[in-house]
Design an enzyme around this catalytic site. Structure first.
Site, mmCIF file in Angstrom:
data_model
loop_
_atom_site.group_PDB
_atom_site.id
_atom_site.type_symbol
_atom_site.label_atom_id
_atom_site.label_comp_id
_atom_site.label_asym_id
_atom_site.label_seq_id
_atom_site.Cartn_x
_atom_site.Cartn_y
_atom_site.Cartn_z
ATOM 1 N N ASP A 258 0.892 2.814 6.395
ATOM 2 C CA ASP A 258 1.983 3.821 5.822
ATOM 3 C C ASP A 258 2.848 4.225 6.995
ATOM 4 O OD1 ASP A 258 1.690 6.147 3.015
ATOM 5 O OD2 ASP A 258 3.279 5.431 4.095
HETATM 6 C C1 GLC Z 1 5.907 6.822 2.090
HETATM 7 C C2 GLC Z 1 4.738 6.787 1.373
HETATM 8 C C3 GLC Z 1 4.540 5.280 0.837
HETATM 9 C C4 GLC Z 1 5.860 4.511 0.886
HETATM 10 C C5 GLC Z 1 6.241 4.240 2.191
HETATM 11 C C6 GLC Z 1 7.772 3.857 2.315
HETATM 12 O O1 GLC Z 1 5.353 7.934 3.259
HETATM 13 O O2 GLC Z 1 3.522 7.267 1.478
HETATM 14 O O3 GLC Z 1 3.874 5.129 -0.422
HETATM 15 O O4 GLC Z 1 5.823 3.397 0.321
HETATM 16 O O5 GLC Z 1 6.371 5.901 3.039
HETATM 17 O O6 GLC Z 1 8.570 4.642 1.912
#
Ligand code: GLC
Length: 756
Positions: A258
């Site tokens: 993430d």
């Molecule tokens: C965010 C979220 C994740 C998302 C990623 C890209 O912090 O936790 O679900 O897909 O970053 O935006």
């Protein structure tokens, strides 16, 4: 350093221009890995966050990220876009499909699959290679701000629906990202909160959904979550990523982190993270440094590079991108409307619906400012949102125009006011609009102009913030006053009152559900919201949704309720990053969260304790009725087969969701839940008098409980009970069977034959 900066500069330059026609094949991968320089490898496994490719000279603005191309090997950059219910782009409109919570309430793999196929099609249209969904974390607590994006408190409902969604998206040649692995069950301080749970809970609840998902699908990627798990970042946990995910669950795809940015890069790669997203050049530098100082082995880097190449080679960007930027919004809106009505849950219906009154009075700001979806990564820039007022008008029901003008003016004013003058606690999206305090006299004056009154109660939430008990779980005083006053006025005129719940998760219902004649839970139903609700209200669709989580009498009734930041209000717009240790805040539930309830999440707790709830897991009414035959259950080899015939005994066509719950003997365990969902299905649309047999096949291994000491799954010898029906408290049919011997299974999934 100089070599690297030159490399990154030319890679970024390549990125900025429309990529030349590229293309490589899987058979080229070993040779490419051999020929890549170490600088290229170090750049290749680090992503570029939020920068999406250019098109017609303009960057696609949205969220997600891209990867570096390797031009000299014909390896293109690929695109990863949010989110689970729609492509999140700011300059283009895309379809906002029903939220995960509604898909879960459909108890229907086909709903998840078809929404997935449409998302795959829109991904192709928008030039996306990997859709950053499904979100599939367990609803450990009803106040988690992202529960709307997820599915359920139950791992079987979550995991098998996630698999269907993944198969849908990937059927279009677009990848997915099963997220967020694992135990990411709160938004408050989510980047640094330590989820502390025992191994049995981790295996039977929090990774079980991913295990079942990987049994029935092959997501191209899994996203490693932000949080700590028992003191180790999930993104740096070999036990979680290399042992449990890859070895035990057999995951062959790529692990993307993430969007953290730089942490302990060598530790992440060593643990099994392959693509470091939210990436930054200092991570590439860190990789080169770590190779030199020996904290990173080249074999770990080569594994990540190989996983990256195995991902890229499958992507549309490598196989002739068909980007049109013109998704079929009309076709998908139709699908959205149909599928959304499948997940709506009729909670109460005392002689109200189906109804097609000539005139309706709509109360509640959310009858007009209807919520299609939640905030943050799951937010979608849809072409429109159909309100309940519009949906009923479209269905030929005249909506009281005076009330409509009043509420629509209020909604517009309040939305602008909140967005400009207040720190609005949202990642991106809309604030919660407080309910308008209507006078009794105005309600009494409106009553004669309508045949029925409908009140909509709304709750929105999103990424980066959890819901607050006092102001978001509880019904507010203006809302309860509205419900009581409207019921008083319309009931004294012999007219019915219904409440529609346009909500992101459970709210308190026990204190007021006696007042209205009907209650319909519509969740966050996507852009066609009002039309889908109108289809259910008028009977065009017979509601067949079932609750995918418990609605407790009181928030605090659940065993783990005290172990959650349920009344934490920070002064920040985004509570993802709170750092309580630096701000003199209590550490409990902020720096760490103890999952003291273990496996007793949701109905596993309430049913086992026999504790009363307002609406149980699996609860839902229909406009018709169903009867179940005597079920047939048997153990055939290493499988449990079970079937039951369902007959529509009412006067209207309808669908019936069927759950298969199992009660197992304790065996060597000191405790087990009184029942656990092991499979589910749904009939087709049964005409009055029509029957359908629903059959299940469950590997006996899935009846097992996890013995943490012996690190194995154990099924006890003895008598089992199979319960059929969706409502966890009220079986429609039951049957017994016996396991004549205990059966133990190693943690490795390899021994588990794929059931489908
Ligand atoms: C965010 C979220 C994740 C998302 C990623 C890209 O912090 O936790 O679900 O897909 O970053 O935006």
């Amino acid at each position: 350093m100089k070599k690297l900066s030159i490399l990154l500069a030319c890679l970024t330059a390549t990125l900025a221009s429309a990529p030349a026609q590229t293309g490589f094949s899987a058979k080229d991968i070993p040779a490419i890995v051999k020929k890549m320089t170490v600088e290229e490898k170090a750049a290749f496994v680090v992503g570029i966050k939020f920068e999406l490719p250019q098109y017609e000279g303009k960057y696609l603005r949205g969220t997600g990220g891209v990867t570096y191309p390797m031009e000299r090997f014909g390896v293109p950059s690929i695109v990863m876009m949010d989110g689970p219910v729609g492509l999140r782009l700011y300059d283009y409109e895309t379809t906002c499909f029903p939220s995960g919570i509604l898909t879960a309430a459909s108890w229907d793999r086909d709903v998840a699959y078809t929404i997935g196929t449409a998302l795959g099609e829109e991904s192709l249209d928008m030039g996306n290679d990997v859709l950053l969904g499904p979100g599939m974390n367990i609803h450990r607590n009803p106040l988690n701000g992202r529960n709307f994006e997820y599915f359920s408190e139950d791992p079987v409902l979550s995991g098998l629906l996630a698999a269907a969604y993944i198969n849908g998206v990937q059927s279009k040649g677009v990848g997915t990202s099963a997220k967020h692995f694992a135990a990411n069950n709160q938004e408050t301080n989510r980047l640094d909160n330590d989820s502390r749970l025992d191994t049995r809970a981790l295996r039977e609840i929090y990774t079980k959904a991913f295990e079942l998902c990987l049994r029935e699908s092959e997501p191209w990627t899994v996203m490693a979550s932000y949080n700590y798990l028992n003191g180790t970042y999930t993104q740096e946990s070999r036990d979680l990523l290399s042992k449990i995910l890859r070895k035990d669950f057999g995951f062959k795809g790529l692990v993307v982190t993430d969007w953290t940015g730089k942490r302990n890069t060598p530790k992440q790669l060593n643990a099994g993270s392959d693509l470091l997203m939210g990436g930054s050049p200092d991570q590439t530098e860190h990789i080169l440094q770590s190779l030199k100082d020996g904290s990173l082995k080249m074999s770990d880097l080569d594994r990540a590079v190989t996983k990256m190449l195995e991902l890229v080679v499958k992507c549309p960007s490598n196989n002739g991108n068909v980007r049109t930027l013109k998704p079929d919004l009309e076709k998908h809106a139709k699908l959205c409307r149909e599928r959304a009505s499948e997940g709506m849950v009729l909670l109460k219906n005392d002689g109200v619906f189906p109804a097609k009154p000539a005139r309706a009075a709509l109360y509640g700001v959310y009858s007009y400012a209807m919520i299609q979806g939640g905030n943050g990564a799951g937010w979608v820039n849809s072409p429109y949102v159909v309100s309940l007022a519009e949906g009923l008008e479209n269905a030929g029901i005249k909506v009281d125009s005076k009330l409509r003008s009043l509420y629509e003016a209020y909604a517009d004013f309040k939305m602008k006011d909140l967005k400009t003058n207040h720190v609005v606690n949202v990642h991106v999206g809309d604030p919660q609009i407080p309910e308008l305090d209507l006078s009794e006299s105005l309600i009494e004056a409106s009553e004669p102009d309508s045949d029925i009154a409908i009140i909509t109660i709304g709750r929105i939430s999103g990424e980066g913030r959890d819901r607050i008990h006092n102001s978001e779980f509880l019904i507010q005083k203006e809302e309860i006053k509205l419900i009581k006053d409207v019921c008083e006025a319309y009931h004294s005129a012999g007219k019915k009152v219904a409440v529609v719940l346009n909500i992101c998760g459970p709210v308190e219902t026990a204190s007021w559900k006696k007042y209205p004649d009907a209650i319909l839970c519509a969740w966050l139903p996507g852009e066609e919201a009002g039309n889908s609700v109108a289809d259910v209200i008028t009977g065009k669709v017979n509601p067949s949704g079932r609750l995918p989580m418990t609605f407790p009498m009181n928030y605090i009734d659940a065993k783990g309720a005290e172990n959650f930041p349920y009344n934490f209000v920070s002064d920040r717009a985004n509570e993802s990053v709170v750092h309580p240790e630096r701000r003199g805040l209590p550490l409990k539930d902020l720096a760490y969260t103890d999952y003291i309830e273990g496996i007793y999440v949701g109905y596993r707790y309430f049913c086992t304790e026999g504790k009363a709830v307002s609406y149980p897991f699996g609860y839902g009414l229909s406009y018709t009725s169903f009867e179940y035959s005597e079920p047939v259950v048997s153990i055939v080899g290493d499988k449990l087969t079970a079937s039951v015939k369902v007959t529509n005994t009412g006067s209207l066509a309808g669908k019936e969701a069927v759950g298969l719950y199992i009660k197992a003997p304790l065996g060597s365990f000191k405790d087990k839940p009184s029942r656990e969902l092991k499979e589910f299905g749904k009939t087709g649309l049964l005409q009055p008098g029509e029957s359908q047999t629903i059959s299940f096949t469950v590997p006996v291994r899935q009846l097992a409980s996890f013995n943490s000491e012996k690190s194995r799954w154990e099924t006890a010898k003895g008598g089992y009970t199979a319960y059929f029906g969706a409502n966890c408290e009220k079986a429609e049919a039951e049957a017994s069977f016996t396991l004549t011997s205990a059966r133990n299974y190693p943690v490795s999934r390899a021994c588990e034959p794929a059931v489908r």
